[in-house]
Design an enzyme around this catalytic site. Sequence first.
Site, PDB file in Angstrom:
ATOM      1  N   THR A   4     -22.547 -29.756   8.338  1.00 21.17           N
ATOM      2  CA  THR A   4     -23.498 -30.490   9.159  1.00 21.17           C
ATOM      3  C   THR A   4     -24.637 -29.539   9.509  1.00 21.17           C
ATOM      4  OG1 THR A   4     -23.769 -31.735  11.234  1.00 21.17           O
ATOM      5  CG2 THR A   4     -22.172 -29.963  11.262  1.00 21.17           C
ATOM      6  N   GLY A   5     -25.809 -30.088   9.750  1.00 22.31           N
ATOM      7  CA  GLY A   5     -26.963 -29.237  10.052  1.00 22.31           C
ATOM      8  C   GLY A   5     -28.042 -29.367   8.990  1.00 22.31           C
ATOM      9  N   ARG A  30     -36.901 -37.843   1.225  1.00 23.62           N
ATOM     10  CA  ARG A  30     -36.065 -36.647   1.332  1.00 23.62           C
ATOM     11  C   ARG A  30     -34.578 -37.023   1.322  1.00 23.62           C
ATOM     12  NH1 ARG A  30     -31.982 -34.538   5.088  1.00 23.62           N
ATOM     13  NH2 ARG A  30     -32.160 -32.288   5.128  1.00 23.62           N
ATOM     14  N   THR A  77     -24.168 -35.812  12.429  1.00 22.99           N
ATOM     15  CA  THR A  77     -23.697 -36.259  11.115  1.00 22.99           C
ATOM     16  C   THR A  77     -22.187 -36.130  11.098  1.00 22.99           C
ATOM     17  OG1 THR A  77     -25.664 -35.648   9.878  1.00 22.99           O
ATOM     18  CG2 THR A  77     -23.587 -35.525   8.678  1.00 22.99           C
ATOM     19  N   GLY A 121     -29.676 -29.520   5.883  1.00 21.76           N
ATOM     20  CA  GLY A 121     -29.106 -29.694   4.556  1.00 21.76           C
ATOM     21  C   GLY A 121     -29.718 -28.818   3.482  1.00 21.76           C
TER      22      GLY A 121
HETATM   23  C1  SD4 Z   1     -29.034 -33.454   6.416  1.00 24.55           C
HETATM   24  N1  SD4 Z   1     -26.987 -32.322   6.901  1.00 24.55           N
HETATM   25  O1  SD4 Z   1     -29.490 -34.517   6.063  1.00 24.55           O
HETATM   26  C2  SD4 Z   1     -27.764 -33.470   7.245  1.00 24.55           C
HETATM   27  C3  SD4 Z   1     -28.133 -33.580   8.691  1.00 24.55           C
HETATM   28  C4  SD4 Z   1     -27.017 -33.301   9.623  1.00 24.55           C
HETATM   29  O2  SD4 Z   1     -26.101 -33.320  11.666  1.00 24.55           O
HETATM   30  O3  SD4 Z   1     -25.962 -32.845   9.278  1.00 24.55           O
HETATM   31  N2  SD4 Z   1     -27.150 -33.543  10.864  1.00 24.55           N
HETATM   32  O4  SD4 Z   1     -29.556 -32.367   6.178  1.00 24.55           O
END
Ligand code: SD4
Length: 331
Positions: free
Chosen positions: A241-242, A218, A190, A244
């Site tokens: 990022t990660g 979602r 992301t 959410g």
């Molecule tokens: C989410 N934060 O949809 C985003 C996913 C993400 O690297 O950051 N991926 O939860």
Amino acid sequence: MRRRKFLKNSTAATAGFISAPLIASQGRSATAQDTSNNPKGSIPIVVCTWNFEKASAKAWEVLEAGGNSLDAVEQGVMVEEADPNNQTVGYGGRPDRDGNVTLDACIMDKDGNCGSVVYLQNIKHPVSVARKVMEETPHIILAGKGAEQFAYEQGFKKIDLLTEKSRQDWKNWLKKSEYKTPINIENHDTIGMLAIDRNGNLSGACTTSGMAYKVNGRVGDSPIIGAGLFVDNEVGAATATGVGEEVIRTVGSFLIVELMRQGKSPQEACEEGVKRIMQKNKGRKDFQIGFLAINKAGETGGYCVHPGFTYRQYSQEGHDNVPVNSFYAKK
Ligand code: SD4
């Protein structure tokens, strides 16, 4: 490629740059300042999550030409939205568990104006739709079909976002997943981007296709102002990022900007943000989160749960992929 020397030498000849170090240490102790990755600060500057060389180069091109930070972050993240090889953003993004590619994005400017789209389908550049929401409507968030309809009214073209590669990956996932959405610590890429232009003004953008194989409907943190992105032109900006869900729970990016307002460096603020999340998840190790922050002086910092998160930094000092420390650092 590094071009620190060349840029250093050419800086003096470039009119209009603000002297960042002058404001770098305002309100903070020397110790706090030392913990930033870019302790003297630098303006203009752009940073983004992960090692997105082309995206940061595009944003830098805008900043270097004297463009504003809002245009820089929009044009920067658009590079990833258009890239089918990035399977976490825009065109080519991985679908939900039913095969739908649904996109989330937001953008925020120096005046606190912001726009966001959630669960947007069939549009290649959700960040630009988010900007239109910000500029052309009295609203902040548009969702789903309404957002898509609005995009068409604004002249965006309909495209099929599901590439053959992402379709195949999804089909393979279906075979062994039993349709169970994973908490995926490796699902990254992301892009969250933060920039300061030569007038010293901050903007940010964040765009994603979200967690791969999520439950249909979602929405993650990335399009939520305060969670995936927050900008306060007086203080700084942060993005995430990660996973959410964990970022939303702590209103992560807002928290980090508030910590900087209280005097923490970007680095210290990111560390505190991750630690807050880990306090609520004692013993859990099955997710990754990375925070990235910048303050008004152009100092930057980042921190994450598991090793692996890096961010890209582009300024007159050069362009680098900056690895960051993690909560679960290898001993
Ligand atoms: C989410 N934060 O949809 C985003 C996913 C993400 O690297 O950051 N991926 O939860």
